[in-house]
Design a protein around this motif. Structure first.
Motif, PDB file in Angstrom:
ATOM      1  N   UNK A 155      -9.250   4.046  -3.049  1.00 36.84           N
ATOM      2  CA  UNK A 155      -8.323   3.660  -1.990  1.00 36.84           C
ATOM      3  C   UNK A 155      -8.188   4.844  -1.044  1.00 36.84           C
ATOM      4  N   UNK A 179      -6.417   2.157   6.286  1.00 31.72           N
ATOM      5  CA  UNK A 179      -5.867   1.564   5.074  1.00 31.72           C
ATOM      6  C   UNK A 179      -7.011   0.824   4.400  1.00 31.72           C
ATOM      7  N   UNK A 210       6.258   3.582  12.402  1.00 34.85           N
ATOM      8  CA  UNK A 210       5.563   3.849  11.137  1.00 34.85           C
ATOM      9  C   UNK A 210       4.372   2.904  11.057  1.00 34.85           C
ATOM     10  N   UNK A 211       3.204   3.415  10.766  1.00 35.80           N
ATOM     11  CA  UNK A 211       2.071   2.515  10.548  1.00 35.80           C
ATOM     12  C   UNK A 211       0.937   3.266   9.860  1.00 35.80           C
ATOM     13  N   UNK A 212      -0.011   2.500   9.341  1.00 38.70           N
ATOM     14  CA  UNK A 212      -1.228   3.091   8.817  1.00 38.70           C
ATOM     15  C   UNK A 212      -2.239   3.246   9.941  1.00 38.70           C
ATOM     16  N   UNK A 271      -1.256   7.323   6.518  1.00 43.03           N
ATOM     17  CA  UNK A 271       0.017   6.751   6.923  1.00 43.03           C
ATOM     18  C   UNK A 271       0.669   7.670   7.949  1.00 43.03           C
ATOM     19  N   UNK A 298       6.040   6.240   0.048  1.00 39.21           N
ATOM     20  CA  UNK A 298       5.525   6.319   1.409  1.00 39.21           C
ATOM     21  C   UNK A 298       4.488   5.219   1.602  1.00 39.21           C
ATOM     22  N   UNK A 299       4.643   4.406   2.638  1.00 41.17           N
ATOM     23  CA  UNK A 299       3.634   3.384   2.930  1.00 41.17           C
ATOM     24  C   UNK A 299       4.267   2.048   3.210  1.00 41.17           C
ATOM     25  N   UNK A 300       3.645   0.987   2.688  1.00 39.87           N
ATOM     26  CA  UNK A 300       4.119  -0.388   2.892  1.00 39.87           C
ATOM     27  C   UNK A 300       4.590  -0.924   1.552  1.00 39.87           C
ATOM     28  N   UNK A 321       7.093  -1.080   6.430  1.00 38.91           N
ATOM     29  CA  UNK A 321       6.380   0.197   6.328  1.00 38.91           C
ATOM     30  C   UNK A 321       7.324   1.345   6.629  1.00 38.91           C
ATOM     31  N   UNK A 322       7.254   2.385   5.810  1.00 36.25           N
ATOM     32  CA  UNK A 322       8.131   3.522   6.031  1.00 36.25           C
ATOM     33  C   UNK A 322       8.215   4.425   4.820  1.00 36.25           C
ATOM     34  N   UNK A 362       0.307  11.406   6.425  1.00 38.82           N
ATOM     35  CA  UNK A 362      -0.013  11.666   5.025  1.00 38.82           C
ATOM     36  C   UNK A 362      -1.318  10.959   4.714  1.00 38.82           C
ATOM     37  N   UNK A 413       0.893  -1.169   0.000  1.00 33.11           N
ATOM     38  CA  UNK A 413       0.000   0.000   0.000  1.00 33.11           C
ATOM     39  C   UNK A 413       0.919   1.203   0.000  1.00 33.11           C
TER      40      UNK A 413
END
Lengths: 375, 375, 375
Positions: free
Chosen positions: C18, C47, C42-44, C22, A106-108, A143-144, C371, A92
């Motif tokens: 989508x 999502x 870092x995580x959502x 994030x 940015x994301x996974x 993720x980062x 973001x 993602x």
């Protein structure tokens, strides 16, 4: 799958794909009396829905699900109980292209260590990537945020990322909750590899020679002593890799690739009560793979071989265990990668142990027939 | 949902659908003091996203997700704790039509045993398929390969499959990791049923009379003695079924269907420490269902009744338990199967036991109101 | 995402989106020695994949998935072990608009209690909604049926629902399996808020002043004594709220909002062996939030502050614990809510306890950079 456009000037586009790799696996051990009988298994290796979108020239997204259903036949054994099903968002990521030399993810998404992990899952040269190349405390994705770009007429690529690494956890589980950092670079001669993802083969459509190296580290990733919560250990990894593919008019396409990878957990496995994750198939280890392919000039058949040699700090209780893995087979491309039939036979051998199923060190053969569909 | 085309000559097509069956359930036991109070529940019976695609004339795919959310109200009781949520890929199948007489399915899809399991989930005659018709060690779908086709002007259909059956597991859990094999055939008079999926009703649009039978087996599926790991048992099942639907001008549409099914685990339940899965609702058993419907000629209302009688080797500790299940209700088709309202009342009765909640043998009534949406 | 039409007269439409949030989170405790070191994560936060469809003028659907991946950094602590991943259908609702004054929702969707829970997840004023506003025994959504509508030229809105509430369970777990009922109403002056979902800000495009109140109850929701299965307790909740947003020409847009909420479980926490769920962050409690925002007139930057004060019946073993939560930050709207960058700093303080990590009452700061992408 279909590609749909949207937005006031059709600046948006979104494509929806299904991607499946369905396998029939036969292995000459793992089941029955003393686990020495043949194991027969139908399962998906990959089973995915993907959304690829862009909005204008600067922004794109990639969102992909993965579904696994009782992956009981593992690289080294067959499970004692069903492993359950899991539906996840594998990728993602939002990607910004400020310039060819400065892009941000940015994301996974896939972190920047080994080339083979960065090769597209549906475009390997052999049946699959190495079974032994994964890093500790995360999977093939993390993720980062990554910054990367191509320089010098695409002949040089750099990548830097800060990722989660081991997930944030309290001091009961890990000495710290810090980020993991990677740096990777490559030099690519002939036709450039200038995307974020590599491929395991270009099916003779490109002449490629790429050489890369990467380094990754995360401080204070695990306790050497989980009982006293002392003996903080760092994680460090480095790798270098090469990939050459060359189509020769009338003769076919030749591919050769290899990599070395070292996963260093600061000898945490020698601690008094080390974290469970510093050993095993994804713990401290080092090894290499080499692989080669030959694709016929006139029919879409590609033959391949692969050899690997890995040394594990501790595998199933055996210190400094080594695994020799050798395989070979063929890809038949019915519609390029969109409809592909693959067969691979491979052998897994163990250096130390009784050589029987008692300590899981019996050498074994695995035969896999795979149908790949990208729709 | 929408149908999108793609490919250089629009030979590809993909349709995206949502399918929901939302239910309000009232049952006159299962909750409160001694579990003898009324249970009230809102939940989805099915909650799905489906992708149906084709590429050219020979290849198509069907990929479908299913989501369940605490299915606490089960066929025979109400759970003591939340059953959790589960998102899965229920179907993921690639279908090749080499010829009307020779087709191949590869992936995860419905295996070929009972007709009712092969009837489309959103097109049953009564509220749902039989609650007691499932086979051991898998669900309504399995993974593998099927070959099937229609012969003699579509009047005869054959189906053969090799599927995973019980998932591959080590000798600690099961005597072997082998495939499960099925064979099914039907004769279909009048308008033919020549698809892979059947329907529970054609809403008066077809005249159908189909009679089928099937056999399924998997060798060495379970231990009769899981402690000593001895007494290997095979699984065998067979079924025969009939379906007739006949619309009569001005009078309405009449439907009648029935099937017998026998699940044979070689009396594994009599072993000293039998595998847990050889008994219970999906273990060794035999029984039948009959169902009938009448749809009015001018308004889209269909009345239905269903009766079932099943004998279980061991159900909740009672050997040779029998269940009598009788239900009736109506479907109101607001937009055919795309928007349908169903009401069903059914009674579940037990032959043996105390007839109280103490050994879960109290007879009970269930009332379900369902809204079905296919979008 | 793209909007696709279908049906014989294009009366159907379906849009696929989508939505990701994030986050990079820094918290000044939770990790390492005595859990007093900084936590980096870092995580959502969200999502999601969403399908929004309509068919004609009367019927629409909304289906949305949510994926979480080890949400280890929680409102009040950092977890000791990975929380696992979860893919779920968060929303799955069919909506019928019989009339502006009479609409029906069926399925899984947001119930009708607090305004802030009903504000769109991607359109809050501050970083997110209150961390303390959730009700017991369900999440932000529930399954059931709602009837609602707008009256008096949209100046008045009513909402009534019957939902599952605590999931149906046997008498071993809960005194009864009954439905949960809600009633909510609001008065909306100036530009009306006449949808089912509210927003946390209209970005200066609307002048809004809305005042609402709601009541919810579920009888016999939990045992005060789970051992003896006695002391049946009811759940009751009420709330009132206000929201004002006013754009002033050349000066910018001013927003102010607040709510009070009381969750009453009939003092079940004082029982001898109360149900585990009647205490804690979602158990018996009451409190309020106030929030305010100011958006600049010419650049898409919005500053915000929020303050909350909550009293919990029992939080981590401390009776009548109180939490003071204060935060502030800014939203930068690159493409309205479709691409937004948010920064928030917030402090969490505890009234009672040792003020150390020993009883989890150490005050702490959290810094979040987010973001948001809607694609």
């Amino acid at each position: 799958g279909p590609r749909m456009t949207f937005g006031p000037n059709d600046e948006g586009a979104l494509q929806l794909d299904y991607k499946g790799q369905f396998q029939m696996t036969l292995r000459d051990n793992g089941s029955g009396d003393n686990n020495e009988d043949t194991t027969m298994n139908f399962n998906f290796r990959r089973n995915r829905l993907a959304l690829m979108g862009k909005y204008g020239d600067m922004m794109s997204i990639y969102v992909q699900t993965e579904y696994t259903d009782d992956p009981n036949v593992t690289p080294l054994d067959v499970a004692r109980e069903n492993q359950g099903s899991n539906f996840q968002l594998l990728d993602a990521v939002v990607r910004f292209k400020i310039d060819n030399a400065f892009r941000v993810n940015v994301g996974k998404f896939k972190y920047n260590l080994s080339r083979e992990n960065l090769e597209a899952c549906e475009m390997p040269l052999t049946l699959d990537r190495s079974l032994f190349i994964r890093v500790p405390f995360t999977t093939t994705r993390d993720t980062g945020v990554a910054v990367w770009g191509n320089l010098f007429n695409d002949m040089f690529q750099y990548r830097l990322d800060a990722m989660e690494g081991r997930k944030a956890l309290s001091g009961d589980a890990t000495p710290a909750s810090k980020f993991r950092y990677s740096a990777r670079a490559h030099v690519t001669l002939l036709d450039p590899e200038n995307d974020y993802g590599y491929k395991g083969t270009y099916l003779g459509k490109k002449k490629v020679a790429t050489f890369g190296a990467a380094y990754q580290f995360e401080p204070d990733v695990a306790y050497g002593n989980t009982v006293l919560k002392t003996d903080k250990k760092d994680y460090k990894a480095w790798t270098f890799d090469g990939f050459v593919e060359y189509p020769v008019e009338g003769m076919g396409t030749f591919t050769a690739s290899g990599a070395y990878e070292k996963i260093d957990l600061d000898h945490a496995y020698l601690g008094d009560n080390p974290d469970f994750n510093v050993v095993g198939i994804n713990g401290e280890k080092n090894g290499y793979y080499v692989k080669a392919g030959y694709m016929l000039p006139n029919i879409p058949l590609q033959l391949f071989v692969r050899h690997e040699d890995w040394k594990f700090a501790n595998l199933n209780g055996i210190y400094n265990q080594r695994i020799f893995w050798t395989g070979g087979g063929m890809n038949y491309y019915l519609r390029d990668q969109n409809l592909k039939l693959t067969f691979e036979a491979n052998s897994t051998g163990f250096r130390y142990g009784s050589g029987t199923s008692a300590d899981e060190t019996e050498d074994f053969m695995t035969y896999v027939t795979q149908l790949q569909v990208i729709f």
